[in-house]
Write a protein that holds these residues in place. Sequence first.
Motif, PDB file in Angstrom:
ATOM      1  N   ARG A  77       1.075  -1.364   0.296  1.00  0.00           N
ATOM      2  CA  ARG A  77      -0.259   0.216   0.384  1.00  0.00           C
ATOM      3  C   ARG A  77       0.672   1.114  -0.197  1.00  0.00           C
ATOM      4  O   ARG A  77       0.200   2.668  -0.211  1.00  0.00           O
ATOM      5  CB  ARG A  77      -0.734   0.288   1.399  1.00  0.00           C
ATOM      6  CG  ARG A  77      -1.880  -1.278   1.160  1.00  0.00           C
ATOM      7  CD  ARG A  77      -2.961  -1.576   2.585  1.00  0.00           C
ATOM      8  NE  ARG A  77      -3.590  -2.294   2.250  1.00  0.00           N
ATOM      9  CZ  ARG A  77      -4.322  -2.588   3.504  1.00  0.00           C
ATOM     10  NH1 ARG A  77      -4.148  -1.702   4.637  1.00  0.00           N
ATOM     11  NH2 ARG A  77      -4.891  -3.301   3.403  1.00  0.00           N
ATOM     12  N   ARG A  78       2.062   1.393  -0.030  1.00  0.00           N
ATOM     13  CA  ARG A  78       3.613   2.806   0.692  1.00  0.00           C
ATOM     14  C   ARG A  78       3.151   2.936  -1.489  1.00  0.00           C
ATOM     15  O   ARG A  78       3.520   2.411  -1.910  1.00  0.00           O
ATOM     16  CB  ARG A  78       4.494   2.063   0.807  1.00  0.00           C
ATOM     17  CG  ARG A  78       5.256   3.031   1.052  1.00  0.00           C
ATOM     18  CD  ARG A  78       6.381   2.637   1.989  1.00  0.00           C
ATOM     19  NE  ARG A  78       7.243   1.788   1.389  1.00  0.00           N
ATOM     20  CZ  ARG A  78       8.315   0.335   1.385  1.00  0.00           C
ATOM     21  NH1 ARG A  78       9.153   1.410   3.281  1.00  0.00           N
ATOM     22  NH2 ARG A  78       9.255   0.437   0.734  1.00  0.00           N
ATOM     23  N   ARG A  79       3.194   4.028  -0.943  1.00  0.00           N
ATOM     24  CA  ARG A  79       3.047   4.793  -2.550  1.00  0.00           C
ATOM     25  C   ARG A  79       4.458   5.375  -2.721  1.00  0.00           C
ATOM     26  O   ARG A  79       4.357   4.733  -3.635  1.00  0.00           O
ATOM     27  CB  ARG A  79       2.443   6.487  -1.994  1.00  0.00           C
ATOM     28  CG  ARG A  79       1.178   6.773  -1.973  1.00  0.00           C
ATOM     29  CD  ARG A  79       0.740   8.409  -2.249  1.00  0.00           C
ATOM     30  NE  ARG A  79      -0.881   8.800  -1.607  1.00  0.00           N
ATOM     31  CZ  ARG A  79      -1.460   9.658  -1.227  1.00  0.00           C
ATOM     32  NH1 ARG A  79      -0.683  10.381  -1.947  1.00  0.00           N
ATOM     33  NH2 ARG A  79      -2.599   9.494  -1.129  1.00  0.00           N
ATOM     34  N   THR A  80       5.497   4.880  -2.280  1.00  0.00           N
ATOM     35  CA  THR A  80       6.999   4.923  -2.579  1.00  0.00           C
ATOM     36  C   THR A  80       7.096   3.726  -2.680  1.00  0.00           C
ATOM     37  O   THR A  80       8.161   3.855  -3.369  1.00  0.00           O
ATOM     38  CB  THR A  80       7.761   5.874  -1.454  1.00  0.00           C
ATOM     39  OG1 THR A  80       7.320   4.961   0.026  1.00  0.00           O
ATOM     40  CG2 THR A  80       7.446   6.944  -0.995  1.00  0.00           C
ATOM     41  N   SER A  81       6.611   2.506  -3.023  1.00  0.00           N
ATOM     42  CA  SER A  81       6.894   0.954  -3.347  1.00  0.00           C
ATOM     43  C   SER A  81       6.974   1.120  -4.657  1.00  0.00           C
ATOM     44  O   SER A  81       6.477   2.154  -5.232  1.00  0.00           O
ATOM     45  CB  SER A  81       6.155   0.612  -2.565  1.00  0.00           C
ATOM     46  OG  SER A  81       6.364   0.072  -0.764  1.00  0.00           O
ATOM     47  N   SER A  82       8.414   0.646  -5.208  1.00  0.00           N
ATOM     48  CA  SER A  82       7.965   0.696  -6.951  1.00  0.00           C
ATOM     49  C   SER A  82       6.630  -0.534  -6.770  1.00  0.00           C
ATOM     50  O   SER A  82       6.497  -1.207  -6.337  1.00  0.00           O
ATOM     51  CB  SER A  82       8.817  -0.505  -6.720  1.00  0.00           C
ATOM     52  OG  SER A  82       9.391  -1.725  -6.624  1.00  0.00           O
ATOM     53  N   GLN A  83       6.632  -0.395  -8.492  1.00  0.00           N
ATOM     54  CA  GLN A  83       5.070  -1.454  -8.507  1.00  0.00           C
ATOM     55  C   GLN A  83       5.515  -2.319  -8.806  1.00  0.00           C
ATOM     56  O   GLN A  83       4.581  -3.483  -8.242  1.00  0.00           O
ATOM     57  CB  GLN A  83       5.353  -1.089  -9.710  1.00  0.00           C
ATOM     58  CG  GLN A  83       4.211   1.350 -10.183  1.00  0.00           C
ATOM     59  CD  GLN A  83       3.334   0.549 -11.622  1.00  0.00           C
ATOM     60  OE1 GLN A  83       3.780   0.444 -12.466  1.00  0.00           O
ATOM     61  NE2 GLN A  83       2.932   1.947 -11.491  1.00  0.00           N
ATOM     62  N   ALA A  84       6.860  -3.056  -9.041  1.00  0.00           N
ATOM     63  CA  ALA A  84       6.923  -4.226  -9.200  1.00  0.00           C
ATOM     64  C   ALA A  84       6.792  -4.976  -7.425  1.00  0.00           C
ATOM     65  O   ALA A  84       7.003  -5.651  -7.628  1.00  0.00           O
ATOM     66  CB  ALA A  84       8.468  -3.926 -10.096  1.00  0.00           C
TER      67      ALA A  84
END
Length: 259
Positions: free
Chosen positions: A23-30
């Motif tokens: 859910r974290r916005r800063t996480s990469s999509q992968a």
Amino acid sequence: MGRPKAELVLTDDERETLTRWARRRTSSQALALRCRIVLESAAGATDKDVVARLGIEAHTVSRWRARFVRDRLEGLSDEPRSGAPRKITDEQGEEVIVRTLEATPKDATHWSTRSMAAEVGLSQSAVSRIWRTFGLKPHLVDTFKLSKDPQFIEKVRDVVGLYLAPPEHALVLCVDEKTQIQALDRSAPVLPMMPGMPERRTHDYVRGGVTTLFAALNTATGEVIGQIHRRHRAVEFKKSMRTTAGRWHWRGSRLRRPG
């Protein structure tokens, strides 16, 4: 029948971490996708169910499910790619940066890739890569001027404040004056370039007189309103401002033509 799959069971900490990463916005999509694959699988969904829900390939599901079972959370990160190992250490890169910022060569005003390479024992291309990575350009010099006006700070605040918070329904104009440019022309026509002969022009010139150009740029449309005057006084400047104001006016929040 196929080989039976290893059971995927999450601890409370792993479930919380996977949910946060997904859910974290800063996480990469992968990374977010891999977390959702593991969470769906741990909830009892089959590979086919995960494929249908997430719209991905079956081999992607099986791959990251197996990676998590084997390496847990660390298995969701990308593995190091194959290739030649780094030849430049962090210490060598730091030395280049420190010398660039805090020292100058003995026989020059600034470092070049050649002089820095000889100083630190690296190649010119290595020094160039380090400089590009950290945005260092020793060959460029910018200038600035400090104002001696005792009211400089107050004036800056007034001007900047006007741009940041203009009065309601007001039009903010920026006025600047360019130094004079002589209107010159050659005393004879320019002879064009020919095979084996460069373009030729006379060394002397004829002065074209003096004039004053007042120009206004509409930043919203790119239109330029220009007027020519013989003299350069406040009277002519006011005339140019009246002409500009007559061509444009403020309506709502956009600059529009009258009518």
